[in-house]
Design a protein around this motif. Structure first.
Motif, PDB file in Angstrom:
ATOM      1  N   ARG A 178      10.895  -9.122   2.209  1.00 54.63           N
ATOM      2  CA  ARG A 178      11.130  -8.096   1.202  1.00 54.63           C
ATOM      3  C   ARG A 178      11.253  -6.703   1.805  1.00 54.63           C
ATOM      4  N   GLU A 179      10.329  -6.335   2.688  1.00 54.83           N
ATOM      5  CA  GLU A 179      10.331  -5.000   3.255  1.00 54.83           C
ATOM      6  C   GLU A 179      11.590  -4.740   4.078  1.00 54.83           C
ATOM      7  N   THR A 180      12.030  -5.746   4.842  1.00 50.19           N
ATOM      8  CA  THR A 180      13.226  -5.587   5.666  1.00 50.19           C
ATOM      9  C   THR A 180      14.463  -5.441   4.797  1.00 50.19           C
ATOM     10  N   ARG A 181      14.522  -6.184   3.710  1.00 51.93           N
ATOM     11  CA  ARG A 181      15.657  -6.063   2.786  1.00 51.93           C
ATOM     12  C   ARG A 181      15.754  -4.648   2.219  1.00 51.93           C
ATOM     13  N   TYR A 182      14.631  -4.120   1.759  1.00 51.97           N
ATOM     14  CA  TYR A 182      14.644  -2.777   1.183  1.00 51.97           C
ATOM     15  C   TYR A 182      15.030  -1.736   2.231  1.00 51.97           C
ATOM     16  N   ARG A 183      14.511  -1.882   3.430  1.00 51.26           N
ATOM     17  CA  ARG A 183      14.822  -0.928   4.496  1.00 51.26           C
ATOM     18  C   ARG A 183      16.296  -1.006   4.898  1.00 51.26           C
ATOM     19  N   THR A 184      16.830  -2.209   4.936  1.00 50.32           N
ATOM     20  CA  THR A 184      18.224  -2.401   5.327  1.00 50.32           C
ATOM     21  C   THR A 184      19.185  -1.774   4.330  1.00 50.32           C
ATOM     22  N   LEU A 185      18.844  -1.837   3.048  1.00 52.27           N
ATOM     23  CA  LEU A 185      19.755  -1.375   2.001  1.00 52.27           C
ATOM     24  C   LEU A 185      19.554   0.087   1.609  1.00 52.27           C
ATOM     25  N   GLN A 186      18.588   0.735   2.193  1.00 54.76           N
ATOM     26  CA  GLN A 186      18.329   2.128   1.835  1.00 54.76           C
ATOM     27  C   GLN A 186      19.560   2.997   2.094  1.00 54.76           C
ATOM     28  N   ASP A 187      19.999   3.719   1.078  1.00 52.45           N
ATOM     29  CA  ASP A 187      21.148   4.639   1.155  1.00 52.45           C
ATOM     30  C   ASP A 187      22.445   3.925   1.539  1.00 52.45           C
ATOM     31  N   ALA A 188      22.551   2.633   1.231  1.00 48.59           N
ATOM     32  CA  ALA A 188      23.779   1.903   1.561  1.00 48.59           C
ATOM     33  C   ALA A 188      24.837   2.017   0.461  1.00 48.59           C
ATOM     34  N   MET A 189      24.450   2.504  -0.725  1.00 50.62           N
ATOM     35  CA  MET A 189      25.386   2.598  -1.843  1.00 50.62           C
ATOM     36  C   MET A 189      25.412   4.022  -2.397  1.00 50.62           C
ATOM     37  N   ARG A 190      26.517   4.307  -3.047  1.00 47.12           N
ATOM     38  CA  ARG A 190      26.662   5.605  -3.713  1.00 47.12           C
ATOM     39  C   ARG A 190      27.637   5.458  -4.868  1.00 47.12           C
ATOM     40  N   VAL A 191      27.600   6.416  -5.778  1.00 51.00           N
ATOM     41  CA  VAL A 191      28.533   6.421  -6.899  1.00 51.00           C
ATOM     42  C   VAL A 191      29.867   6.968  -6.424  1.00 51.00           C
ATOM     43  N   HIS A 192      30.935   6.323  -6.824  1.00 52.18           N
ATOM     44  CA  HIS A 192      32.280   6.792  -6.487  1.00 52.18           C
ATOM     45  C   HIS A 192      32.442   8.215  -7.016  1.00 52.18           C
ATOM     46  N   PRO A 193      32.824   9.177  -6.170  1.00 52.10           N
ATOM     47  CA  PRO A 193      32.906  10.569  -6.624  1.00 52.10           C
ATOM     48  C   PRO A 193      33.863  10.778  -7.790  1.00 52.10           C
ATOM     49  N   ARG A 194      34.883   9.946  -7.913  1.00 48.75           N
ATOM     50  CA  ARG A 194      35.836  10.086  -9.005  1.00 48.75           C
ATOM     51  C   ARG A 194      35.395   9.344 -10.264  1.00 48.75           C
ATOM     52  N   ARG A 195      34.269   8.668 -10.209  1.00 46.91           N
ATOM     53  CA  ARG A 195      33.765   7.948 -11.384  1.00 46.91           C
ATOM     54  C   ARG A 195      32.443   8.526 -11.887  1.00 46.91           C
ATOM     55  N   ARG A 196      31.927   9.500 -11.177  1.00 44.55           N
ATOM     56  CA  ARG A 196      30.600  10.031 -11.510  1.00 44.55           C
ATOM     57  C   ARG A 196      30.540  10.572 -12.937  1.00 44.55           C
ATOM     58  N   HIS A 197      31.641  11.150 -13.409  1.00 40.42           N
ATOM     59  CA  HIS A 197      31.633  11.730 -14.754  1.00 40.42           C
ATOM     60  C   HIS A 197      31.376  10.684 -15.835  1.00 40.42           C
ATOM     61  N   ARG A 198      31.631   9.436 -15.525  1.00 41.17           N
ATOM     62  CA  ARG A 198      31.474   8.381 -16.526  1.00 41.17           C
ATOM     63  C   ARG A 198      30.012   8.009 -16.768  1.00 41.17           C
ATOM     64  N   LEU A 199      29.130   8.343 -15.823  1.00 40.55           N
ATOM     65  CA  LEU A 199      27.733   7.921 -15.990  1.00 40.55           C
ATOM     66  C   LEU A 199      26.747   9.049 -16.229  1.00 40.55           C
ATOM     67  N   ILE A 200      27.205  10.293 -16.230  1.00 36.73           N
ATOM     68  CA  ILE A 200      26.279  11.405 -16.419  1.00 36.73           C
ATOM     69  C   ILE A 200      25.529  11.253 -17.740  1.00 36.73           C
ATOM     70  N   GLY A 201      24.221  11.074 -17.641  1.00 36.49           N
ATOM     71  CA  GLY A 201      23.378  10.936 -18.820  1.00 36.49           C
ATOM     72  C   GLY A 201      23.579   9.660 -19.607  1.00 36.49           C
ATOM     73  N   ARG A 202      24.313   8.718 -19.059  1.00 32.49           N
ATOM     74  CA  ARG A 202      24.682   7.514 -19.803  1.00 32.49           C
ATOM     75  C   ARG A 202      23.916   6.298 -19.294  1.00 32.49           C
ATOM     76  N   PRO A 203      23.434   5.423 -20.182  1.00 28.13           N
ATOM     77  CA  PRO A 203      22.779   4.199 -19.722  1.00 28.13           C
ATOM     78  C   PRO A 203      23.751   3.339 -18.909  1.00 28.13           C
TER      79      PRO A 203
END
Length: 244
Positions: A178-203
């Motif tokens: 578990r610990e290695t999985r979390y460490r490996t995936l840290q900061d591996a993903m991000r929101v697409h900059p051109r799609r960010r407006h779609r999720l602001i304040g949205r579930p």
């Protein structure tokens, strides 16, 4: 009988519907035969409200947490899975993920829609857990995106297939603790900059094929929250559990 009905009848005679798991003839497309249905462990009854793992006891209106989620709270608010990752459920996931059985996503979308029924706001945005582009080339498709699309069609919720990006390629998680999985995936993903407006304040409702430790979904959830989303929920086709 209409021409379309006649054509469908003729096709069914030549290519009868087959069980998704074993290939036996069944009554309709995208179905399971009786034996495979019995061997498929659908998740029901009382479950952990955070990770969807089955809990002992009868279902009620109270939110329950498993020991693991009480010890290490999840960054998302609610989590559900349609199946347990064993027997027929495991075979279906592996066939979808590695066997090019993309048609499995259609019934899986219905199963997942049933798992989240009444739990997710109507304005929630569905997003699949992304693959790194190099892995996408190797696999040719993202099974989580297929599931997200099918779930969107079944639930009526909006979806964004490229809301998230896996900008850093990571090692395969198989065999990691578990610990290695979390460490490996840290900061591996991000929101697409051109799609960010779609999720602001949205579930947001994140979709993946299997939840094991929750490390992948945690990284995806954190990426959404960091970009300014509303509360995040998660749903997977299957849930891996110990002593299932």
């Amino acid at each position: 009988m209409t021409i379309t009905s006649r054509l469908q009848t003729g096709l069914n005679a030549i290519y009868p519907p087959r069980c998704l798991a074993c290939g036996d003839i069944v009554d309709g497309d995208f179905g399971l035969c009786g034996k495979c249905w019995r061997d498929t462990a659908f998740v029901g009854g009382m479950v952990c409200d955070s990770c969807g793992v089955p809990l002992p006891g009868e279902e009620d209106d109270v939110s329950h947490q498993c020991d693991a989620c009480l010890l290490s709270p999840r960054p998302w608010v609610r989590g559900r899975s349609a199946l347990l990752y064993r027997d027929t459920g495991r075979n279906l996931v592996l066939a979808l993920k590695h066997g090019d059985r993309q048609e499995i996503a259609q019934p899986a979308g219905l199963w997942m829609a049933n798992a989240i029924k009444g739990l997710v706001p109507e304005q929630a945005l569905i997003a699949p857990v992304p693959l790194h582009w190099q892995r996408m080339i190797q696999r040719r498709y993202n099974q989580s995106a297929l599931l997200a699309k099918a779930l969107a069609e079944r639930s009526g919720l909006s979806w964004a297939p490229d809301l998230l990006q896996r900008h850093r390629r990571t090692r395969r998680l198989d065999g990691m603790d578990r610990e290695t999985r979390y460490r490996t995936l840290q900061d591996a993903m991000r929101v697409h900059p051109r799609r960010r407006h779609r999720l602001i304040g949205r579930p947001v409702l994140l979709v993946d094929d299997v939840m094991t430790t929750g490390a992948t979904l945690s990284a995806a959830t954190q990426a959404c929250l960091d970009a300014g989303s509303g509360p995040v929920s998660v749903v997977t086709l299957a849930r891996a559990v110990k002593d299932a």
